[in-house]
Design an enzyme around this catalytic site. Sequence first.
Site, PDB file in Angstrom:
ATOM      1  N   LYS A  88      -9.579  42.505   2.266  1.00  0.00           N
ATOM      2  CA  LYS A  88      -9.363  42.578   0.813  1.00  0.00           C
ATOM      3  C   LYS A  88      -8.032  43.223   0.454  1.00  0.00           C
ATOM      4  CE  LYS A  88     -12.053  46.856   0.102  1.00  0.00           C
ATOM      5  NZ  LYS A  88     -11.020  47.735  -0.430  1.00  0.00           N
ATOM      6  N   ASP A  89      -7.404  43.953   1.405  1.00  0.00           N
ATOM      7  CA  ASP A  89      -6.110  44.586   1.148  1.00  0.00           C
ATOM      8  C   ASP A  89      -4.926  43.662   1.429  1.00  0.00           C
ATOM      9  OD1 ASP A  89      -7.327  46.993   0.508  1.00  0.00           O
ATOM     10  OD2 ASP A  89      -7.189  47.790   2.535  1.00  0.00           O
ATOM     11  N   ARG A 119     -10.497  46.313 -10.777  1.00  0.00           N
ATOM     12  CA  ARG A 119     -11.692  45.461 -10.757  1.00  0.00           C
ATOM     13  C   ARG A 119     -12.952  46.296 -10.981  1.00  0.00           C
ATOM     14  NH1 ARG A 119     -15.435  44.913  -7.022  1.00  0.00           N
ATOM     15  NH2 ARG A 119     -14.189  46.148  -5.554  1.00  0.00           N
ATOM     16  N   ARG A 120     -13.072  47.400 -10.237  1.00  0.00           N
ATOM     17  CA  ARG A 120     -14.248  48.263 -10.396  1.00  0.00           C
ATOM     18  C   ARG A 120     -14.259  48.936 -11.772  1.00  0.00           C
ATOM     19  NH1 ARG A 120     -13.254  50.618  -4.353  1.00  0.00           N
ATOM     20  NH2 ARG A 120     -14.520  49.092  -3.204  1.00  0.00           N
ATOM     21  N   CYS A 158      -3.228  41.951  -5.818  1.00  0.00           N
ATOM     22  CA  CYS A 158      -4.245  42.938  -5.476  1.00  0.00           C
ATOM     23  C   CYS A 158      -4.614  43.824  -6.655  1.00  0.00           C
ATOM     24  CB  CYS A 158      -3.759  43.805  -4.312  1.00  0.00           C
ATOM     25  SG  CYS A 158      -3.592  42.930  -2.754  1.00  0.00           S
ATOM     26  N   ARG A 162     -10.891  60.347  -0.504  1.00  0.00           N
ATOM     27  CA  ARG A 162     -11.584  60.082  -1.767  1.00  0.00           C
ATOM     28  C   ARG A 162     -12.930  60.800  -1.832  1.00  0.00           C
ATOM     29  NH1 ARG A 162     -12.195  54.117  -2.065  1.00  0.00           N
ATOM     30  NH2 ARG A 162     -11.241  53.953  -0.002  1.00  0.00           N
ATOM     31  N   ARG A 185      -7.419  57.846  -5.511  1.00  0.00           N
ATOM     32  CA  ARG A 185      -6.630  57.206  -4.474  1.00  0.00           C
ATOM     33  C   ARG A 185      -6.808  57.905  -3.142  1.00  0.00           C
ATOM     34  NH1 ARG A 185      -1.944  55.153  -5.142  1.00  0.00           N
ATOM     35  NH2 ARG A 185      -2.260  54.706  -2.940  1.00  0.00           N
TER      36      ARG A 185
END
Length: 307
Positions: free
Chosen positions: A80-81, A126-127, A235, A150, A144
């Site tokens: 996904k990155d 997105r979240r 992204c 995190r 981040r």
Amino acid sequence: MTKTIRIGTRDSELALWQAHTVQHLLQELGYSTEIVAVKSTGDIILDKPLYELGITGIFTKTLDVAMISGQIDIAVHSMKDVPTALPQGIVQAAVLERANVLDILVHRGNVDFLNGSGTVATGSLRRQAQWLNKYPNHKTEDLRGNVNTRMQKLNESDWDGAIFAAAGLERINLKPETYIDLDWMIPAPAQGAMLVVAMENDEFSLDALAQLNHIETEICTYIERQFLRTLEGGCTAPIGAIARYNEIDDTIHFKGVLFSIDGQEKIEIDRSFDISEWKKLGFNCAKEILDNGGTALMAEIKSKLKK
């Protein structure tokens, strides 16, 4: 001909876990390997949201340079990155079988705030957009760093919770008991999948990695990333996509969504397709989103991110 395959990775605990997983699989096949850890810009600059850095592939660029310059032979990424367009000369060599695709909310043991006001942290647009769509009375804070950082920031904060990818926490045994599966949240394209890339002229590494490829995951992530690329989200835009293969009737069920940054506007598609349509499925679903108001919404998102 034999050689030691140098495996490039970020130096976070999760990235190293992923690299060692690929190393183990290659060694089981009889290949000689070596891990080469590199720190990425995305791991170094932690005081700005990702979208403000303005770099596509911020977690992959350092490894791309190391591969092109001959310091490493292959690189392992959270898929996904990875930007949907790979640098010239670098190709997708293997997609490993997908893990848990869900996002989860890690909380403090009390979820009463879900029924009122609260503050949830995430570094993902997105979240953020999906959370605010469901909980418009809540606030979101930027978060981040790698998963360890995190989790530490969450523990030291007064936030009610923070959103993580389940797969990342599960892989390094960091998933706490105080979490909720966010099965209503559409994941990032290719979430839960690991991608291995190599140079297109490195036949030795390509032959080795082809043996690790999981075809079902490859097809589903291809659809999701094609959807993302067609929407031109990079992204950073609030875009979610998930494709699942149903072997009983040989169909792909696809769900894709585009949100406004504040979560108030939502354009989605949720449908099943015959497996024969997979090569253009992501493109066609994205075009439907664009035709249903997505073109104007994407222009609005890009305008806001430039400010």
